[in-house]
Design a protein around this motif. Sequence first.
Motif, PDB file in Angstrom:
ATOM      1  N   GLY A  51       0.794  -1.226   0.000  1.00 59.41           N
ATOM      2  CA  GLY A  51       0.000   0.000   0.000  1.00 59.41           C
ATOM      3  C   GLY A  51       0.827   1.275   0.000  1.00 59.41           C
ATOM      4  O   GLY A  51       0.279   2.363  -0.205  1.00 59.41           O
ATOM      5  N   ARG A  52       2.139   1.155   0.191  1.00 62.63           N
ATOM      6  CA  ARG A  52       3.000   2.336   0.286  1.00 62.63           C
ATOM      7  C   ARG A  52       4.062   2.434  -0.803  1.00 62.63           C
ATOM      8  O   ARG A  52       4.684   3.478  -0.955  1.00 62.63           O
ATOM      9  N   LEU A  53       4.272   1.375  -1.548  1.00 59.90           N
ATOM     10  CA  LEU A  53       5.327   1.380  -2.557  1.00 59.90           C
ATOM     11  C   LEU A  53       4.888   2.100  -3.823  1.00 59.90           C
ATOM     12  O   LEU A  53       3.731   2.004  -4.235  1.00 59.90           O
ATOM     13  N   PRO A  54       5.818   2.785  -4.491  1.00 62.90           N
ATOM     14  CA  PRO A  54       5.503   3.373  -5.793  1.00 62.90           C
ATOM     15  C   PRO A  54       5.379   2.282  -6.851  1.00 62.90           C
ATOM     16  O   PRO A  54       5.848   1.146  -6.655  1.00 62.90           O
ATOM     17  N   LEU A  68       4.437  -9.459  -3.974  1.00 61.72           N
ATOM     18  CA  LEU A  68       5.019  -8.239  -4.521  1.00 61.72           C
ATOM     19  C   LEU A  68       5.037  -8.237  -6.042  1.00 61.72           C
ATOM     20  O   LEU A  68       4.797  -7.198  -6.672  1.00 61.72           O
ATOM     21  N   VAL A  69       5.309  -9.373  -6.656  1.00 63.70           N
ATOM     22  CA  VAL A  69       5.274  -9.467  -8.115  1.00 63.70           C
ATOM     23  C   VAL A  69       3.860  -9.216  -8.627  1.00 63.70           C
ATOM     24  O   VAL A  69       3.647  -8.502  -9.619  1.00 63.70           O
ATOM     25  N   ARG A  70       2.888  -9.795  -7.969  1.00 60.53           N
ATOM     26  CA  ARG A  70       1.488  -9.588  -8.384  1.00 60.53           C
ATOM     27  C   ARG A  70       1.079  -8.126  -8.281  1.00 60.53           C
ATOM     28  O   ARG A  70       0.202  -7.667  -9.019  1.00 60.53           O
ATOM     29  N   ALA A  71       1.734  -7.394  -7.363  1.00 61.18           N
ATOM     30  CA  ALA A  71       1.445  -5.966  -7.217  1.00 61.18           C
ATOM     31  C   ALA A  71       2.221  -5.110  -8.221  1.00 61.18           C
ATOM     32  O   ALA A  71       2.126  -3.883  -8.194  1.00 61.18           O
ATOM     33  N   GLY A  72       3.014  -5.754  -9.086  1.00 65.11           N
ATOM     34  CA  GLY A  72       3.700  -5.041 -10.156  1.00 65.11           C
ATOM     35  C   GLY A  72       5.104  -4.584  -9.830  1.00 65.11           C
ATOM     36  O   GLY A  72       5.658  -3.735 -10.540  1.00 65.11           O
ATOM     37  N   HIS A  73       5.724  -5.164  -8.810  1.00 67.43           N
ATOM     38  CA  HIS A  73       7.048  -4.716  -8.405  1.00 67.43           C
ATOM     39  C   HIS A  73       8.152  -5.649  -8.915  1.00 67.43           C
ATOM     40  O   HIS A  73       7.910  -6.804  -9.247  1.00 67.43           O
ATOM     41  N   ALA A  74       9.367  -5.093  -8.997  1.00 66.32           N
ATOM     42  CA  ALA A  74      10.534  -5.840  -9.484  1.00 66.32           C
ATOM     43  C   ALA A  74      11.247  -6.442  -8.274  1.00 66.32           C
ATOM     44  O   ALA A  74      11.847  -5.716  -7.474  1.00 66.32           O
ATOM     45  N   VAL A  75      11.186  -7.761  -8.151  1.00 68.19           N
ATOM     46  CA  VAL A  75      11.652  -8.431  -6.944  1.00 68.19           C
ATOM     47  C   VAL A  75      12.921  -9.227  -7.215  1.00 68.19           C
ATOM     48  O   VAL A  75      12.997  -9.998  -8.178  1.00 68.19           O
ATOM     49  N   THR A  76      13.893  -9.048  -6.331  1.00 71.54           N
ATOM     50  CA  THR A  76      15.076  -9.905  -6.277  1.00 71.54           C
ATOM     51  C   THR A  76      15.028 -10.654  -4.951  1.00 71.54           C
ATOM     52  O   THR A  76      14.860 -10.031  -3.895  1.00 71.54           O
ATOM     53  N   TYR A 134      11.623   1.391   2.529  1.00 71.92           N
ATOM     54  CA  TYR A 134      11.190   0.692   3.732  1.00 71.92           C
ATOM     55  C   TYR A 134      12.002  -0.580   3.981  1.00 71.92           C
ATOM     56  O   TYR A 134      12.448  -1.239   3.043  1.00 71.92           O
ATOM     57  N   LEU A 135      12.148  -0.898   5.248  1.00 72.61           N
ATOM     58  CA  LEU A 135      12.631  -2.206   5.678  1.00 72.61           C
ATOM     59  C   LEU A 135      11.529  -2.827   6.514  1.00 72.61           C
ATOM     60  O   LEU A 135      11.079  -2.239   7.509  1.00 72.61           O
TER      61      LEU A 135
END
Length: 209
Positions: A37-40, A60-68, A137-138
């Motif tokens: 809810g807070r990530l760009p 996180l991937v489902r939310a559209g973010h680039a995950v390592t 964020y951490l």
Amino acid sequence: MTRRKSAAEVFDALGERYEDLFGTVPDQLEALDWLVGRLPAGARVLDVGSGTGRPTAEVLVRAGHAVTGIDVSAAMVETARARIPEARFEQADVRTYVPRAVGFDAVCSFFPLLVMDQPDIAAALDRMASWVAPGGYLVLATVPGDIRELDIEWMGHPVTVSSLSADQHLRQLTAAGLEVLHHHTSSFVPADPLAGPEEHFFCYATRPA
């Protein structure tokens, strides 16, 4: 004397069984909802101790973010690559890992630091904090306690565990330049008597912009 197993050995052996028991910890799912809810859009996220990729990388991937994702277990990394092909997973130890590029929008750390000594835990917290970009964020979780090199049997495996207390975590993160936004403890009972009830400490922090 029974030889204590490394984290890599334990999680190589557990494989998908770990996900069966710990893949739906309610407070972890709540932490991920809070973070999403807070990530760009298209945020860069590092998942330390990524396991099978579920739930953290998958959410996180489902939310559209680039995950390592990084994990010491080769078996976990292989499973995660098959399950979440949209993310990138590497076999690596947080104590020696060097990111290709620093400045992550978020770093997640759900329970990866327990099978190491206290000084290594403190150093790992410093390292993860240093990878968080300003405004990022951490989000972390662990089993808290001022515990050093305690021999236990967990999930049928002999391991040596250490941890820091909740207050020690808070002081370490603050000293590393992060602002703690929220923290709490909760209880979780895995559906397997080999694991046993656990106290969990969750902490959300940010690096001021």
